[in-house]
Design a protein around this motif. Sequence first.
Motif, PDB file in Angstrom:
ATOM      1  N   GLY A 345      23.239  25.546  43.062  1.00  0.00           N
ATOM      2  CA  GLY A 345      23.118  24.408  43.360  1.00  0.00           C
ATOM      3  C   GLY A 345      22.024  24.116  44.779  1.00  0.00           C
ATOM      4  N   ARG A 346      21.982  25.405  45.496  1.00  0.00           N
ATOM      5  CA  ARG A 346      21.396  25.423  46.541  1.00  0.00           C
ATOM      6  C   ARG A 346      19.795  25.323  46.327  1.00  0.00           C
ATOM      7  N   LYS A 347      19.297  24.729  47.319  1.00  0.00           N
ATOM      8  CA  LYS A 347      17.831  24.388  47.158  1.00  0.00           C
ATOM      9  C   LYS A 347      17.101  25.471  47.880  1.00  0.00           C
ATOM     10  N   MET A 348      16.419  26.246  47.312  1.00  0.00           N
ATOM     11  CA  MET A 348      15.855  27.571  47.553  1.00  0.00           C
ATOM     12  C   MET A 348      14.334  27.412  47.785  1.00  0.00           C
ATOM     13  N   GLY A 349      13.566  26.749  47.003  1.00  0.00           N
ATOM     14  CA  GLY A 349      12.347  26.379  47.337  1.00  0.00           C
ATOM     15  C   GLY A 349      12.079  25.317  46.223  1.00  0.00           C
ATOM     16  N   HIS A 350      10.667  25.176  46.107  1.00  0.00           N
ATOM     17  CA  HIS A 350      10.057  24.314  44.916  1.00  0.00           C
ATOM     18  C   HIS A 350       8.920  24.620  44.321  1.00  0.00           C
ATOM     19  N   VAL A 351       8.327  24.229  43.500  1.00  0.00           N
ATOM     20  CA  VAL A 351       6.982  24.498  42.830  1.00  0.00           C
ATOM     21  C   VAL A 351       6.367  23.145  42.570  1.00  0.00           C
ATOM     22  N   ASN A 352       5.139  23.118  43.040  1.00  0.00           N
ATOM     23  CA  ASN A 352       4.285  21.941  42.513  1.00  0.00           C
ATOM     24  C   ASN A 352       3.281  22.339  41.392  1.00  0.00           C
ATOM     25  N   ARG A 353       3.404  21.797  40.434  1.00  0.00           N
ATOM     26  CA  ARG A 353       2.415  21.993  39.270  1.00  0.00           C
ATOM     27  C   ARG A 353       1.312  20.858  39.111  1.00  0.00           C
ATOM     28  N   VAL A 354       0.097  21.457  39.533  1.00  0.00           N
ATOM     29  CA  VAL A 354      -1.051  20.247  39.861  1.00  0.00           C
ATOM     30  C   VAL A 354      -1.856  20.201  38.641  1.00  0.00           C
ATOM     31  N   LYS A 355      -1.906  18.914  38.400  1.00  0.00           N
ATOM     32  CA  LYS A 355      -2.889  18.563  37.231  1.00  0.00           C
ATOM     33  C   LYS A 355      -4.022  17.643  37.964  1.00  0.00           C
ATOM     34  N   PRO A 356      -5.017  17.472  37.107  1.00  0.00           N
ATOM     35  CA  PRO A 356      -6.148  16.595  37.551  1.00  0.00           C
ATOM     36  C   PRO A 356      -5.772  14.741  37.311  1.00  0.00           C
ATOM     37  N   LEU A 357      -6.160  13.987  38.190  1.00  0.00           N
ATOM     38  CA  LEU A 357      -5.680  12.697  38.056  1.00  0.00           C
ATOM     39  C   LEU A 357      -6.365  12.211  36.869  1.00  0.00           C
TER      40      LEU A 357
END
Length: 358
Positions: A345-357
């Motif tokens: 449950g500990r927040k270790m990081g995040h990932v942003n998946r980027v798509k076109p607007l």
Amino acid sequence: MAVLPPGSTLGILGGGQLGRMLSQAASRLGFNVVILDPEENCPAARVSQGQIVAAYDDPTALTVLGRVAQAVTFEFENVPAASVATLAEGGALVAPGPKALAVAQDRVDEKTFLNGVGATTVDFVAVDNLDNLLAGLERLGTPALLKTRREGYDGKGQVWVRSAEMAADAWQAIGERPAILEAKADFTRELSVIAARGRDGAIAVYPLGENVHAGGVLKTTIAPAGVDATTEARASAIATAVLEGLEYVGVLGVELFDLGNGALLVNEIAPRVHNTGHWTQDGCACDQFEQHVRAIAGWPLGPTAAHARVEMTNLLGDEVEQWTALSAEPDARLHLYGKAEARPGRKMGHVNRVKPLV
């Protein structure tokens, strides 16, 4: 109005991931950063000029921080409000100020303030004992959500009360501490808005995000959320009212319940950069962390328009071990926090998946 030039030193109370990302943003703008945190070699300290290892209420540490830093901010709202007040009284430029922190630290005070500035919330009752709780259940009905008035985050310090017969157990479950009882909100989804106010009173609001939680912890945010212009305008008006009501300086997170009929209720506010704003790192020219630094330093606020659609996913516990696969995804931007131990449950990081607007 004080405008801090590059080369100035910023102090941050708290050395977790938010402090780390604030420090990285400040460094890009030419600032030096000093962290105050009781954990030696904390994540933020490893990307900063220095660290004061001490408790947040240590008077000597606060004095030193106030002397070396031209402005001081904090990364989480459970920093003692008295410490922020001590810094301000000593002449340090502190943002956000003690008022915002004090309001956000007490859930009853927070909802009272929000209703006072026209930001509607669920109905609620202050609870100091079991009799209060039973009376509150009679008034609000069941199920109702019992939360400690202070502290508690990511689903901690709260319990659903589904009948009056559960009241005594629920009261014990939160440690018989001062609490708030909240009516159930019949919402269709949770939205959030990240906004900032500068020292000159200028306000900048980011597009709304749509949030999904799992086990009381944020799992994903998709932004910009699919909302109509009326909802976007209402959220912006709420954020503006809160910022101005608190005479706020810095970035603020506002969590909202979308009732599906054009109405929004405020769930809670966070007087800091916010997990639901991490998408801005890869979706906006000026992300929430740089925006916060700009605001507290007296700089002009940056642009908030989205240039991409982003799905932000928190990496909890051993999910961080997927870093090899995630780093191979062409549309994924990986942000790791440098924490040594991947607890469940500990927040270790995040990932942003980027798509076109679109």
